[in-house]
Design an enzyme around this catalytic site. Structure first.
Site, PDB file in Angstrom:
ATOM      1  N   ASP A   9       9.445  -8.905  -4.154  1.00  0.00           N
ATOM      2  CA  ASP A   9       9.020  -8.285  -2.856  1.00  0.00           C
ATOM      3  C   ASP A   9       9.402  -6.905  -2.832  1.00  0.00           C
ATOM      4  O   ASP A   9       8.282  -5.982  -2.066  1.00  0.00           O
ATOM      5  CB  ASP A   9       9.776  -8.909  -1.786  1.00  0.00           C
ATOM      6  CG  ASP A   9       9.520 -10.288  -1.452  1.00  0.00           C
ATOM      7  OD1 ASP A   9       8.472 -10.712  -2.216  1.00  0.00           O
ATOM      8  OD2 ASP A   9      10.191 -11.003  -0.921  1.00  0.00           O
ATOM      9  N   HIS A  25      12.822 -12.797  -6.712  1.00  0.00           N
ATOM     10  CA  HIS A  25      11.883 -12.579  -5.759  1.00  0.00           C
ATOM     11  C   HIS A  25      12.208 -11.604  -4.932  1.00  0.00           C
ATOM     12  O   HIS A  25      11.327 -10.764  -4.254  1.00  0.00           O
ATOM     13  CB  HIS A  25      11.509 -14.010  -4.764  1.00  0.00           C
ATOM     14  CG  HIS A  25      11.069 -15.059  -5.691  1.00  0.00           C
ATOM     15  ND1 HIS A  25       9.899 -15.073  -6.092  1.00  0.00           N
ATOM     16  CD2 HIS A  25      11.852 -16.292  -6.051  1.00  0.00           C
ATOM     17  CE1 HIS A  25       9.819 -16.213  -6.925  1.00  0.00           C
ATOM     18  NE2 HIS A  25      10.882 -16.872  -6.605  1.00  0.00           N
ATOM     19  N   ASP A  42      -5.336  -6.494  -8.923  1.00  0.00           N
ATOM     20  CA  ASP A  42      -4.448  -7.279  -9.103  1.00  0.00           C
ATOM     21  C   ASP A  42      -3.480  -6.896 -10.076  1.00  0.00           C
ATOM     22  O   ASP A  42      -3.937  -6.144 -11.168  1.00  0.00           O
ATOM     23  CB  ASP A  42      -5.115  -8.832  -9.726  1.00  0.00           C
ATOM     24  CG  ASP A  42      -4.178  -9.750  -9.942  1.00  0.00           C
ATOM     25  OD1 ASP A  42      -3.685 -10.412  -8.905  1.00  0.00           O
ATOM     26  OD2 ASP A  42      -3.489  -9.819 -11.020  1.00  0.00           O
ATOM     27  N   ASN A  62       8.885 -10.557 -11.272  1.00  0.00           N
ATOM     28  CA  ASN A  62       9.272 -11.425  -9.981  1.00  0.00           C
ATOM     29  C   ASN A  62      10.123 -12.782 -10.494  1.00  0.00           C
ATOM     30  O   ASN A  62      11.074 -13.067 -10.106  1.00  0.00           O
ATOM     31  CB  ASN A  62       7.867 -12.152  -9.099  1.00  0.00           C
ATOM     32  CG  ASN A  62       8.312 -12.396  -8.063  1.00  0.00           C
ATOM     33  OD1 ASN A  62       8.844 -12.206  -7.290  1.00  0.00           O
ATOM     34  ND2 ASN A  62       7.689 -13.683  -7.420  1.00  0.00           N
ATOM     35  N   ASP A  73       0.004 -10.943  -5.330  1.00  0.00           N
ATOM     36  CA  ASP A  73       0.248  -9.505  -6.101  1.00  0.00           C
ATOM     37  C   ASP A  73      -1.473  -9.182  -5.878  1.00  0.00           C
ATOM     38  O   ASP A  73      -1.740  -8.238  -6.889  1.00  0.00           O
ATOM     39  CB  ASP A  73       0.677  -9.317  -7.422  1.00  0.00           C
ATOM     40  CG  ASP A  73      -0.053 -10.427  -8.519  1.00  0.00           C
ATOM     41  OD1 ASP A  73      -0.762 -11.366  -8.100  1.00  0.00           O
ATOM     42  OD2 ASP A  73       0.275 -10.127  -9.661  1.00  0.00           O
TER      43      ASP A  73
END
Length: 642
Positions: free
Chosen positions: A276, A272, A259, A267, A301
């Protein structure tokens, strides 16, 4: 030369693979054709053995028979060479047409030479030889009508011309009869060959359709097991591969769950699209260069790894991954840095089913994020004991009488200039009759897993308000909120309702939140915090300096106080530590925030904190957490000493 049938168009339509099929069919009929020609030639030569010269009855037939045997052997050898390519098939068909024409010319010349000898019976045999040869060629070359047509035109045409030149009505009638029969047979051949081509085209189309369908199914299966954003295998593939590895029951392997640490602020802060982009770069770094490692994106994530090695090799890979992820990431509009935490579980030591292995790797990840952030943790017997302990705590929590079992301890907060009491922090305590004393962290985790976080928070807040009612008006109450509390509008509303009913002035309340409780969703946190602050209550950011984006958090959320993590108090004695702490205090001053230093354990740390300019401190050296009566007793002693 033009032929009466559109062979070229048909063959072009059928395609190159048709020629391969054509040769395959033709190969089985070439041998009978040459056997027929050999026997017919030998029979005709035998008939003329005493009538014609030796070169016509022995030499010429021997050469023709030898040529037939050579071609028959050549076709046989072609069959032993395996699959014929389209180019080889095309060459074989062209050669067959040319060789067939040469054979037709040669046999026609031979028969014309023999026709000069003998009588009626011999001439009849010769006419029968021409007819049999033509019919044999037509039938045996049915899958190569171009060659059959060429041979028929040469043989029958020559026979017709020769018969008309001789002027015999019988010979002319026979020649015409052979020509008509040949024409009818060629017509039948044309229709049969057209059906053959149509069938081949249909079969090719069907095979192509099947291949396209299979390719489409394979592509769909691949898409169904691929993460669209990163191109890595997805969660479905990860668990399917894990099940496959378990079914193989071969060598040991390790399941890892990864993680990202600090992804949420990137983010939310940069958008976003860049988030990404960051995930794509991380996925590229995780993509293994060896078949012994499978990397997949599980969602958000979070990534999964199947490392086909035992724990020592898996640990080396986990260490490499941690270092690789921490490298700076150049995005379109910024360069950022994130970290990662990993949990590992080895097969077969800690589990033998996919769910057990994943759950234990996931628990190891949870433990890593809580106690070893930015590193890796291997599921072990110690962690297994924690799991068992957590399960026992969860069972106990399900039957707990919260109003009776939950209590609140108060730890004082002092001003450094005169050590006057300025506030108390309410700390959760749970003494379960089933499992004994449970830490606040385990209590909150158990409450969240049981879906009773709101009830637990409200119970503790009510008890904290009851205790604060005994404190002087100038002493504030600090109360801790969790991530679920901040994210739940209903919980926030009920907290404000309890506060209003208590009669305690909101200005005396300080709500403490850790940064990890906020980074889940900063926008949602801002709305809840503003509701709390609008009542007059204060907001404090707890454990400052341990998160990944403390500075960003301070700028974006309406805090009044920062509580510097206790780990910094231990660094007051060294010069680099003092410079770091001075920078933090300077940042708080620049943002007009009060600054509290936690973790004061010695007299020396108290002096250093005061010298560093901290206005408020908290720690065991000054006072341990206790009941509200203990705090009041300490206040009374302080007054008497003054």
């Amino acid at each position: 030369m033009k032929f009466p049938f559109p062979f070229r168009q048909w063959e072009a339509k059928a395609g190159a693979q048709f020629e391969v099929a054509q040769v395959g069919k033709l190969r089985r009929q070439i041998a009978p054709l040459y056997v027929l020609l050999t026997l017919s030639a030998a029979s005709l030569a035998f008939t003329y053995r005493t009538l014609a010269p030796v070169w016509l009855t022995l030499v010429m037939p021997a050469l023709l028979i030898a040529a037939c045997m050579t071609r028959m052997i050549g076709w046989g050898l072609m069959g032993q060479q395996g699959e014929v390519t389209p180019a080889q098939a095309r060459t074989a068909l062209r050669r067959t047409t040319v060789v067939g024409a040469m054979f037709a010319v040669t046999f026609s010349a031979w028969t014309l030479a023999l026709d000069q000898y003998g009588g009626i019976r011999e001439h009849s045999h010769l006419a029968m030889f021409v007819a049999i040869s033509v019919l044999g060629c037509v039938f045996c070359l049915g899958y190569h009508p171009r060659a059959a047509s060429v041979i028929c035109l040469i043989d029958v045409g020559t026979f017709l011309v020769h018969s008309f030149n001789r002027g015999s009505k019988v010979d002319i009638a026979i020649a015409i009869n052979v020509a008509l029969v040949t024409a009818v047979i060629l017509k039948v051949l044309r229709d049969s060959f057209a059906s053959f081509i149509t069938l081949e085209i249909s079969q090719r189309a069907l095979e192509q359709k099947r291949e396209e369908t299979q390719n489409l199914c394979e592509e769909n299966a691949l898409l169904a097991q691929t993460d669209a954003l990163t191109g890595l295998p997805n969660r479905r593939f990860f668990f399917a591969e894990l099940e496959r590895m378990l079914a193989a029951d071969g060598q040991a392997f390790t399941v890892a769950v990864l993680d990202l640490d600090g992804f949420k602020p990137v983010n939310d802060g940069f958008g976003h699209a860049l988030g990404d982009q960051l995930l794509q770069i991380i996925a590229h770094r995780l993509r293994p260069a060896t078949d012994s490692i499978v990397a997949a994106r599980l969602g958000g994530d979070e990534f999964g790894l199947l490392i086909k090695h035992e724990a020592p090799d898996a640990i080396r890979y986990a260490r490499w991954i941690c270092d690789k992820v921490k490298e700076s990431i150049p995005l379109s509009d910024a360069t950022v840095t994130v970290g990662c935490s990993l949990g590992l579980a080895s097969y077969p030591e800690v589990g033998r089913t996919a769910q057990d292995l994943f759950d234990r790797a996931d628990f190891a990840l949870y433990y890593a994020k809580s106690h070893k952030r930015g590193g890796y943790v291997i599921f072990s017997s110690e962690l297994a004991e924690i799991v068992r302990s957590d399960r026992e705590i969860e069972k106990a929590f399900q039957v707990a009488e919260l109003e009776r079992e939950l209590t609140v301890a108060f730890q004082p907060i002092f001003a450094t200039n005169d050590l006057a009491l300025v506030g108390v922090e309410a700390l959760a305590r749970w003494n379960s009759p089933h499992v004994g004393i449970v830490s606040p962290e385990q209590l909150i985790s158990a409450a969240e897993r049981a879906g009773m976080a709101r009830r637990t928070t409200l119970t503790l807040f009510g008890k904290a308000l009851e205790g604060a009612a005994w404190l002087p008006e100038n002493v504030r109450l600090n109360f801790n909120l969790s991530a679920l509390d901040v994210a739940d509008d209903v919980t926030v509303s009920l907290i404000l309702e309890r506060l209003d009913m208590s009669g305690l002035r909101p200005e005396r309340i300080v709500f403490e939140l850790t940064e990890n409780a906020l980074v889940k969703d900063l926008d949602a946190a801002r709305v809840s915090l503003e509701r709390l602050r609008n009542t007059g209550a204060k907001l404090a950011l707890d454990d400052f300096g341990t998160g990944f984006s403390s500075l960003s958090t301070l700028h974006r959320l309406p805090f009044d106080i920062v509580k510097v993590d206790r780990s910094f108090a231990a660094r007051l004695h060294d010069a680099p530590g003092r410079r770091l702490i001075a920078a933090i205090r300077g940042l708080a001053d620049a943002l007009s925030l009060q600054c509290v230093l936690e973790g004061i354990e010695t007299e020396e740390q108290l002096h250093e904190a005061t010298a560093a300019g901290f206005g408020f401190v908290q720690g065991y050296h000054l006072a341990s957490p206790g009941l509200i009566g203990d705090v009041l007793a300490a206040l009374e002693l302080a007054r008497e000493a003054a």
